[in-house]
Design an enzyme around this catalytic site. Structure first.
Site, PDB file in Angstrom:
ATOM      1  N   ARG A 104     -36.209  23.752 116.227  1.00 32.82           N
ATOM      2  CA  ARG A 104     -36.838  23.725 117.546  1.00 32.82           C
ATOM      3  C   ARG A 104     -37.713  22.483 117.671  1.00 32.82           C
ATOM      4  NH1 ARG A 104     -39.044  28.386 121.070  1.00 32.82           N
ATOM      5  NH2 ARG A 104     -37.647  29.632 119.834  1.00 32.82           N
ATOM      6  N   ASP A 200     -38.362  39.625 112.197  1.00 32.91           N
ATOM      7  CA  ASP A 200     -37.712  38.334 111.944  1.00 32.91           C
ATOM      8  C   ASP A 200     -36.547  38.548 110.972  1.00 32.91           C
ATOM      9  OD1 ASP A 200     -37.085  35.790 110.559  1.00 32.91           O
ATOM     10  OD2 ASP A 200     -38.673  35.015 111.851  1.00 32.91           O
ATOM     11  N   ASP A 203     -36.528  36.255 107.759  1.00 30.68           N
ATOM     12  CA  ASP A 203     -37.555  36.649 106.781  1.00 30.68           C
ATOM     13  C   ASP A 203     -37.197  37.957 106.082  1.00 30.68           C
ATOM     14  OD1 ASP A 203     -39.154  34.455 107.091  1.00 30.68           O
ATOM     15  OD2 ASP A 203     -40.502  35.392 108.541  1.00 30.68           O
TER      16      ASP A 203
END
Ligand code: URA
Length: 209
Positions: A104, A200, A203
């Site tokens: 990003r 997430d 994760d």
């Protein structure tokens, strides 16, 4: 306009519940994502074309079915998409695997590709692009752009959990791409997490938190 298919098979839904559970640890989470990816691969390949071939059984000759049509390619979006690849390969071991990596941009917040490697015969393959989560849709839309730029003409997008924002983003940018999901959740929260979602995915797959 691309269609959205929700795989409501009881086994997929049952396993997804434990994937969502915050008490599920990394090892079990990874195993469950792998299992659900296999089950979703079974569903997503339901319409693959078949052709008749001759086969000799121990008893007689037979006309029997074999897969026809284009070869498949699986493309995980790095990194969480990797968690779904082995599960799909269990059912489609001859598929080639490409990779798309995006980051990003800190200023524009737009996803930018930093790594793309696809099978050389891109035009001839049906691709399944995979990422466990379809949140804003920014990464999925950009990953589809990356595939199309390199000549891909047939792309399906498969994820575990989607929200309406992500589905709408793909539909608008890529109306030719059908979307296959295990659950359509309510919304995105202010931090960009799907609600209720599963947290997430990267994760939880890799224990990095
Ligand atoms: N990516 C994730 O891993 N989880 C979300 O809820 C949204 C995006």
């Amino acid at each position: 306009m691309g269609k959205v298919y929700v795989f409501d098979h009881p086994l997929i839904q049952h396993k997804l519940t434990f994937i969502r559970d915050k008490e599920t640890g990394t090892k079990e989470f990874r195993e469950l994502v792998d299992e659900v990816a296999t089950l979703m691969a079974f569903e997503i390949t339901r319409d693959l074309p078949l052709e008749d071939i001759d086969v000799e059984t121990p008893v007689s000759n037979a006309k029997a079915k074999t897969l026809a049509g284009k070869k498949l390619g699986i493309v995980p979006i790095l990194r969480a998409g990797l968690g779904m690849v082995d599960g799909i390969l269990k059912l489609i071991p001859a598929a080639k695997v490409g990779h798309v990596g995006l980051y990003r941009d800190p200023e524009t917040l737009k996803p930018i590709e930093y790594y793309v490697k696809l099978p050389s015969d891109v035009e001839e393959r049906d691709f399944i692009l995979v990422d466990p989560m379809l949140a804003t849709g920014g990464s999925a839309v950009e990953a589809i752009n990356s595939l199309k730029k390199r000549g891909a003409v047939s792309i399906k997008f498969m994820c575990l959990v989607a929200c309406p924002e992500g589905v709408d983003a793909i539909k608008e940018a890529h109306p030719d791409v059908d979307i296959f999901i295990a659950a359509l959740d309510e919304k995105l929260n202010e931090k960009g997490y799907i609600v209720p979602g599963l947290g997430d995915a990267g994760d939880r797959l890799y224990g990095t938190k």
